[in-house]
Write a protein that holds these residues in place. Structure first.
Motif, PDB file in Angstrom:
ATOM      1  N   ALA A  12      71.380  68.909  30.266  1.00 54.32           N
ATOM      2  CA  ALA A  12      71.190  70.345  30.062  1.00 54.32           C
ATOM      3  C   ALA A  12      72.286  70.837  29.142  1.00 54.32           C
ATOM      4  CB  ALA A  12      71.239  71.096  31.394  1.00 54.32           C
ATOM      5  N   GLU A  30      67.429  72.904  29.981  1.00 53.77           N
ATOM      6  CA  GLU A  30      67.392  71.460  30.221  1.00 53.77           C
ATOM      7  C   GLU A  30      67.005  70.755  28.931  1.00 53.77           C
ATOM      8  OE1 GLU A  30      65.518  69.813  33.617  1.00 53.77           O
ATOM      9  OE2 GLU A  30      65.856  71.603  34.850  1.00 53.77           O
ATOM     10  N   ASP A 159      72.182  65.745  40.399  1.00 54.42           N
ATOM     11  CA  ASP A 159      70.902  65.352  39.817  1.00 54.42           C
ATOM     12  C   ASP A 159      70.497  63.914  40.145  1.00 54.42           C
ATOM     13  OD1 ASP A 159      72.740  64.078  38.179  1.00 54.42           O
ATOM     14  OD2 ASP A 159      71.901  64.790  36.292  1.00 54.42           O
TER      15      ASP A 159
END
Length: 223
Positions: A12, A30, A159
């Motif tokens: 991102a 992103e 993530d």
């Protein structure tokens, strides 16, 4: 304190202007590639939205990694250029710390932040309920992750949290996936920067690389 926070170390690209802890403007996009082209325009737009110039900033805070080698380099070179040109102090914030702070909740429980390495391993670091690191960040394989964090009840953020949850559950560990941003929030990057403003310096701040960059067959770095 007026702070510009930025991140381009992950999948991102984002920036935020925060004044005394309150977000004046923020943008998050992103992207797998294109950070070099996107970051400066994003910064320009959030500064314009916040109605301030670089020279009016008290501090610039930028993520230093761990993350993608190219993304880290782009973010830090941009932040350092701005810092030197406007004589604004610069502070580095790790991606892991930024994610940890955004994932805090009222329970005050510890958590484990896991970030994607673009390989089979994980960038990992544990934090207490206040967002203070409980150890050093590390790049760990799945087997190393199980050894390094033996607790039977873990709270995960980042993530790569879902991928790590599979690793823990396969050996019978109970894990909780937190409903929190998986990538650094530039507003939290700015807030962390303001809390540690006394450490900031005009100019360079070192990157955090936990392993060498990938190198392709022709000698070029793989993104």
């Amino acid at each position: 304190m007026l702070v510009l926070g930025m991140d381009s170390a992950t999948s991102a690209c984002s920036a935020a202007v925060v004044k005394d802890g309150n977000v004046l403007a923020q943008e998050f996009t992103e992207m797998a590639r294109g950070h070099a082209e996107a970051l400066v325009p994003i910064i320009k737009r959030v500064l314009e939205a916040a109605r301030c110039s670089v020279g009016e900033l008290d501090l610039i805070a930028a993520t230093v990694g761990p993350g993608a080698y190219t993304g880290v380099r782009i973010g830090l070179s941009t932040a350092q250029t701005m810092s030197l040109a406007a004589t604004v102090p610069l502070l580095g914030v790790t991606t892991l710390e930024a994610v940890a702070r955004a994932a805090q909740d009222s329970s005050g429980n510890a958590l484990l932040v896991l970030m994607d390495t673009k390989r089979a391993d994980f960038y990992a670091q544990a934090f207490d309920g206040s967002g203070t690191a409980l150890g050093e960040p590390a790049a760990l394989t799945a087997a190393e992750l199980l050894v390094a964090f033996p607790s039977s009840d873990l709270r995960l953020a980042g993530d790569a949290a879902e991928r790590a949850a599979v690793v823990f559950r396969e050996v019978g560990r109970a894990v909780e996936l937190l409903d929190a941003p998986g990538m650094p929030d530039s507003a939290w990057v700015a807030r962390i920067g303001s809390e540690r403003a006394a450490e900031a310096r005009v100019g360079a701040t070192p990157p955090l690389y936990l392993r060498p960059p990938d190198v392709g067959p022709s000698g070029g770095r793989r993104q």
